[in-house]
Design a protein around this motif. Structure first.
Motif, PDB file in Angstrom:
ATOM      1  N   PRO A  18       0.805  -1.225   0.000  1.00 15.79           N
ATOM      2  CA  PRO A  18       0.000   0.000   0.000  1.00 15.79           C
ATOM      3  C   PRO A  18       0.837   1.274   0.000  1.00 15.79           C
ATOM      4  N   TYR A  19       2.112   1.189   0.301  1.00 17.18           N
ATOM      5  CA  TYR A  19       2.947   2.382   0.361  1.00 17.18           C
ATOM      6  C   TYR A  19       3.833   2.547  -0.873  1.00 17.18           C
ATOM      7  N   SER A  20       3.591   1.765  -1.915  1.00 16.53           N
ATOM      8  CA  SER A  20       4.372   1.920  -3.137  1.00 16.53           C
ATOM      9  C   SER A  20       3.928   3.193  -3.859  1.00 16.53           C
ATOM     10  N   GLU A  21       4.787   3.710  -4.713  1.00 19.14           N
ATOM     11  CA  GLU A  21       4.465   4.934  -5.443  1.00 19.14           C
ATOM     12  C   GLU A  21       3.222   4.769  -6.315  1.00 19.14           C
ATOM     13  N   GLN A  22       3.074   3.592  -6.900  1.00 23.11           N
ATOM     14  CA  GLN A  22       1.919   3.341  -7.758  1.00 23.11           C
ATOM     15  C   GLN A  22       0.616   3.407  -6.954  1.00 23.11           C
ATOM     16  N   GLN A  23       0.613   2.790  -5.783  1.00 19.27           N
ATOM     17  CA  GLN A  23      -0.603   2.783  -4.964  1.00 19.27           C
ATOM     18  C   GLN A  23      -0.921   4.173  -4.432  1.00 19.27           C
ATOM     19  N   LEU A  24       0.103   4.917  -4.024  1.00 17.21           N
ATOM     20  CA  LEU A  24      -0.138   6.269  -3.532  1.00 17.21           C
ATOM     21  C   LEU A  24      -0.665   7.178  -4.643  1.00 17.21           C
ATOM     22  N   THR A  25      -0.100   7.050  -5.835  1.00 18.36           N
ATOM     23  CA  THR A  25      -0.578   7.837  -6.974  1.00 18.36           C
ATOM     24  C   THR A  25      -2.016   7.473  -7.306  1.00 18.36           C
ATOM     25  N   LEU A  26      -2.316   6.192  -7.340  1.00 20.80           N
ATOM     26  CA  LEU A  26      -3.674   5.747  -7.624  1.00 20.80           C
ATOM     27  C   LEU A  26      -4.650   6.235  -6.559  1.00 20.80           C
ATOM     28  N   PHE A  27      -4.250   6.182  -5.298  1.00 16.16           N
ATOM     29  CA  PHE A  27      -5.123   6.617  -4.210  1.00 16.16           C
ATOM     30  C   PHE A  27      -5.461   8.094  -4.323  1.00 16.16           C
ATOM     31  N   PHE A  28      -4.458   8.936  -4.503  1.00 16.02           N
ATOM     32  CA  PHE A  28      -4.724  10.370  -4.549  1.00 16.02           C
ATOM     33  C   PHE A  28      -5.454  10.770  -5.833  1.00 16.02           C
ATOM     34  N   THR A  29      -5.224  10.062  -6.923  1.00 21.60           N
ATOM     35  CA  THR A  29      -5.995  10.300  -8.145  1.00 21.60           C
ATOM     36  C   THR A  29      -7.451   9.930  -7.921  1.00 21.60           C
ATOM     37  N   TRP A  30      -7.671   8.771  -7.309  1.00 22.81           N
ATOM     38  CA  TRP A  30      -9.030   8.343  -6.991  1.00 22.81           C
ATOM     39  C   TRP A  30      -9.704   9.347  -6.065  1.00 22.81           C
ATOM     40  N   LEU A  31      -8.969   9.874  -5.087  1.00 19.70           N
ATOM     41  CA  LEU A  31      -9.529  10.812  -4.127  1.00 19.70           C
ATOM     42  C   LEU A  31      -9.992  12.097  -4.812  1.00 19.70           C
ATOM     43  N   ALA A  75      -5.359   5.826   3.594  1.00 18.28           N
ATOM     44  CA  ALA A  75      -6.125   6.940   4.163  1.00 18.28           C
ATOM     45  C   ALA A  75      -5.810   7.143   5.638  1.00 18.28           C
ATOM     46  N   THR A  76      -5.628   6.073   6.380  1.00 13.91           N
ATOM     47  CA  THR A  76      -5.302   6.230   7.803  1.00 13.91           C
ATOM     48  C   THR A  76      -3.849   6.631   8.000  1.00 13.91           C
ATOM     49  N   SER A  77      -2.965   6.195   7.151  1.00 17.48           N
ATOM     50  CA  SER A  77      -1.551   6.542   7.295  1.00 17.48           C
ATOM     51  C   SER A  77      -1.256   7.958   6.828  1.00 17.48           C
ATOM     52  N   TYR A  78      -1.920   8.379   5.781  1.00 16.24           N
ATOM     53  CA  TYR A  78      -1.690   9.697   5.198  1.00 16.24           C
ATOM     54  C   TYR A  78      -2.911  10.598   5.374  1.00 16.24           C
ATOM     55  N   TRP A  79      -3.563  10.518   6.525  1.00 14.72           N
ATOM     56  CA  TRP A  79      -4.811  11.229   6.707  1.00 14.72           C
ATOM     57  C   TRP A  79      -4.672  12.751   6.595  1.00 14.72           C
ATOM     58  N   PRO A  80      -3.589  13.394   7.034  1.00 12.15           N
ATOM     59  CA  PRO A  80      -3.536  14.850   6.834  1.00 12.15           C
ATOM     60  C   PRO A  80      -3.486  15.231   5.350  1.00 12.15           C
ATOM     61  N   ALA A  81      -2.689  14.508   4.577  1.00 17.23           N
ATOM     62  CA  ALA A  81      -2.601  14.793   3.141  1.00 17.23           C
ATOM     63  C   ALA A  81      -3.920  14.472   2.452  1.00 17.23           C
ATOM     64  N   ALA A  82      -4.544  13.352   2.823  1.00 27.69           N
ATOM     65  CA  ALA A  82      -5.821  12.974   2.222  1.00 27.69           C
ATOM     66  C   ALA A  82      -6.902  14.003   2.553  1.00 27.69           C
ATOM     67  N   LEU A  83      -6.906  14.481   3.795  1.00 28.36           N
ATOM     68  CA  LEU A  83      -7.875  15.498   4.188  1.00 28.36           C
ATOM     69  C   LEU A  83      -7.643  16.808   3.442  1.00 28.36           C
ATOM     70  N   ALA A  84      -6.376  17.163   3.240  1.00 30.11           N
ATOM     71  CA  ALA A  84      -6.054  18.381   2.483  1.00 30.11           C
ATOM     72  C   ALA A  84      -6.494  18.260   1.031  1.00 30.11           C
TER      73      ALA A  84
END
Length: 105
Positions: A18-31, A75-84
């Protein structure tokens, strides 16, 4: 011949970590996509259409864009960035989607 096995394992690790660059990029794009579409659905004129579209958007995006446990982990690990990202995207979507008054001459 061993190189393709190494490439397979590296790709598998990147898709499951879940902490790979691909997953983080996909997560924030989805968000961003999910928040923007949610705001657009909130601003729709007809209530039944708004509810139906939101249910379809929620069911399809959570299951198709990313696995549920990976989404929750990020989302729980990067909650400040996700909230922003959610706050900024929602504010921008409401700002650009607002109804403007027509100036009467």
């Amino acid at each position: 011949m061993i190189e393709w096995i190494d490439e397979f394992w590296i790709g598998l690790e990147a898709s499951l970590n879940p902490y790979s660059e691909q997953q983080l990029t996909l997560f924030f794009t989805w968000l961003v996509v999910f928040t923007t579409s949610s705001v657009a659905l909130i601003m729709a004129d007809r209530r039944w259409l708004r509810l139906l579209a939101w249910v379809v958007c929620t069911c399809s995006s959570f299951g198709l864009w990313q696995a549920g446990w990976i989404t929750l982990t990020i989302a729980t690990s990067y909650w400040p960035a996700a909230l922003a990202v959610v706050g900024t995207t929602a504010a921008g979507s409401f700002w650009f989607g607002r109804r403007r008054r027509r100036i009467q001459a």
